[in-house]
Design a protein around this motif. Sequence first.
Motif, mmCIF file in Angstrom:
data_model
loop_
_atom_site.group_PDB
_atom_site.id
_atom_site.type_symbol
_atom_site.label_atom_id
_atom_site.label_comp_id
_atom_site.label_asym_id
_atom_site.label_seq_id
_atom_site.Cartn_x
_atom_site.Cartn_y
_atom_site.Cartn_z
ATOM 1 N N SER A 59 56.095 -62.645 4.974
ATOM 2 C CA SER A 59 56.308 -63.592 6.073
ATOM 3 C C SER A 59 55.782 -64.981 5.695
ATOM 4 O O SER A 59 56.409 -65.995 6.031
ATOM 5 N N ALA A 60 54.651 -65.034 4.991
ATOM 6 C CA ALA A 60 54.116 -66.328 4.545
ATOM 7 C C ALA A 60 55.067 -66.981 3.544
ATOM 8 O O ALA A 60 55.298 -68.193 3.581
ATOM 9 N N ARG A 61 55.642 -66.169 2.666
ATOM 10 C CA ARG A 61 56.595 -66.705 1.677
ATOM 11 C C ARG A 61 57.853 -67.231 2.371
ATOM 12 O O ARG A 61 58.380 -68.285 2.008
ATOM 13 N N ALA A 62 58.312 -66.486 3.372
ATOM 14 C CA ALA A 62 59.502 -66.922 4.107
ATOM 15 C C ALA A 62 59.252 -68.255 4.814
ATOM 16 O O ALA A 62 60.128 -69.135 4.814
ATOM 17 N N GLU A 63 58.061 -68.404 5.399
ATOM 18 C CA GLU A 63 57.724 -69.673 6.057
ATOM 19 C C GLU A 63 57.681 -70.822 5.053
ATOM 20 O O GLU A 63 58.172 -71.924 5.329
ATOM 21 N N LYS A 64 57.101 -70.564 3.890
ATOM 22 C CA LYS A 64 57.007 -71.600 2.854
ATOM 23 C C LYS A 64 58.404 -71.993 2.358
ATOM 24 O O LYS A 64 58.694 -73.179 2.173
ATOM 25 N N LEU A 65 59.272 -71.017 2.181
ATOM 26 C CA LEU A 65 60.642 -71.309 1.748
ATOM 27 C C LEU A 65 61.397 -72.124 2.794
ATOM 28 O O LEU A 65 62.145 -73.052 2.440
ATOM 29 N N GLN A 66 61.209 -71.782 4.060
ATOM 30 C CA GLN A 66 61.862 -72.552 5.121
ATOM 31 C C GLN A 66 61.395 -74.009 5.103
ATOM 32 O O GLN A 66 62.203 -74.926 5.253
ATOM 33 N N ALA A 67 60.089 -74.210 4.906
ATOM 34 C CA ALA A 67 59.558 -75.579 4.868
ATOM 35 C C ALA A 67 60.124 -76.339 3.669
ATOM 36 O O ALA A 67 60.493 -77.525 3.788
ATOM 37 N N LYS A 69 62.995 -75.746 2.108
ATOM 38 C CA LYS A 69 64.414 -76.003 2.370
ATOM 39 C C LYS A 69 64.599 -77.206 3.289
ATOM 40 O O LYS A 69 65.490 -78.031 3.079
ATOM 41 N N ALA A 70 63.740 -77.276 4.300
ATOM 42 C CA ALA A 70 63.817 -78.410 5.233
ATOM 43 C C ALA A 70 63.515 -79.716 4.507
ATOM 44 O O ALA A 70 64.182 -80.737 4.748
ATOM 45 N N GLN A 71 62.514 -79.703 3.608
ATOM 46 C CA GLN A 71 62.182 -80.910 2.845
ATOM 47 C C GLN A 71 63.331 -81.303 1.919
ATOM 48 O O GLN A 71 63.646 -82.497 1.789
ATOM 49 N N ILE A 72 63.968 -80.344 1.295
ATOM 50 C CA ILE A 72 65.088 -80.639 0.390
ATOM 51 C C ILE A 72 66.255 -81.228 1.181
ATOM 52 O O ILE A 72 66.868 -82.212 0.761
ATOM 53 N N GLU A 73 66.555 -80.628 2.326
ATOM 54 C CA GLU A 73 67.667 -81.115 3.143
ATOM 55 C C GLU A 73 67.411 -82.525 3.667
ATOM 56 O O GLU A 73 68.335 -83.336 3.752
ATOM 57 N N SER A 74 66.161 -82.823 3.992
ATOM 58 C CA SER A 74 65.858 -84.151 4.529
ATOM 59 C C SER A 74 65.640 -85.186 3.415
ATOM 60 O O SER A 74 65.557 -86.375 3.686
ATOM 61 N N GLY A 75 65.542 -84.723 2.159
ATOM 62 C CA GLY A 75 65.363 -85.632 1.041
ATOM 63 C C GLY A 75 63.922 -86.056 0.820
ATOM 64 O O GLY A 75 63.662 -87.010 0.086
ATOM 65 N N THR A 76 62.974 -85.369 1.425
ATOM 66 C CA THR A 76 61.566 -85.738 1.274
ATOM 67 C C THR A 76 60.817 -84.861 0.271
ATOM 68 O O THR A 76 59.624 -85.066 0.052
ATOM 69 N N TYR A 77 61.498 -83.916 -0.351
ATOM 70 C CA TYR A 77 60.833 -83.019 -1.300
ATOM 71 C C TYR A 77 60.551 -83.755 -2.605
ATOM 72 O O TYR A 77 61.443 -84.346 -3.200
ATOM 73 N N GLN A 78 59.305 -83.726 -3.019
ATOM 74 C CA GLN A 78 58.910 -84.353 -4.280
ATOM 75 C C GLN A 78 58.072 -83.349 -5.078
ATOM 76 O O GLN A 78 56.889 -83.160 -4.780
ATOM 77 N N PRO A 79 58.687 -82.696 -6.063
ATOM 78 C CA PRO A 79 57.948 -81.696 -6.839
ATOM 79 C C PRO A 79 56.890 -82.350 -7.715
ATOM 80 O O PRO A 79 56.996 -83.526 -8.078
ATOM 81 N N ASP A 80 55.861 -81.580 -8.064
ATOM 82 C CA ASP A 80 54.813 -82.041 -8.978
ATOM 83 C C ASP A 80 55.400 -81.972 -10.392
ATOM 84 O O ASP A 80 55.594 -80.898 -10.946
ATOM 85 N N LEU A 81 55.694 -83.121 -10.977
ATOM 86 C CA LEU A 81 56.377 -83.172 -12.266
ATOM 87 C C LEU A 81 55.536 -82.598 -13.398
ATOM 88 O O LEU A 81 56.079 -82.057 -14.372
#
Length: 96
Positions: A59-67, A69-81
């Motif tokens: 359930s914790a993993r599912a919540e993290k994945l949802q968050a 996905k939301a960041q990717i869709e909104s364009g705010t996801y910035q991975p640690d390079l």
Amino acid sequence: MVDKINGGKGFGPLGGINRTGKPDVAKKSGEAGKADRVDFSSALQQASKTQATEATQQSARAEKLQALKAQIESGTYQPDLEKVAASVLPFIMKDS
């Protein structure tokens, strides 16, 4: 071939079997009347704990994945390079 092994007697019992069909078991003094017992309670408790932990982790993993996905869709996801480079580097070194 069986005749050679058993001396011409054919197939017979492998162990000492009494007339009731039960194997002969040498009983030690003081153990007559004791029955075998198997206790699964600790193993079942551990399995139950493991299942509960797995459910919590899923359930914790599912919540993290949802968050994410939301960041990717909104364009705010910035991975640690640096982490990305560190995880890709072993694969690059293996191929070269």
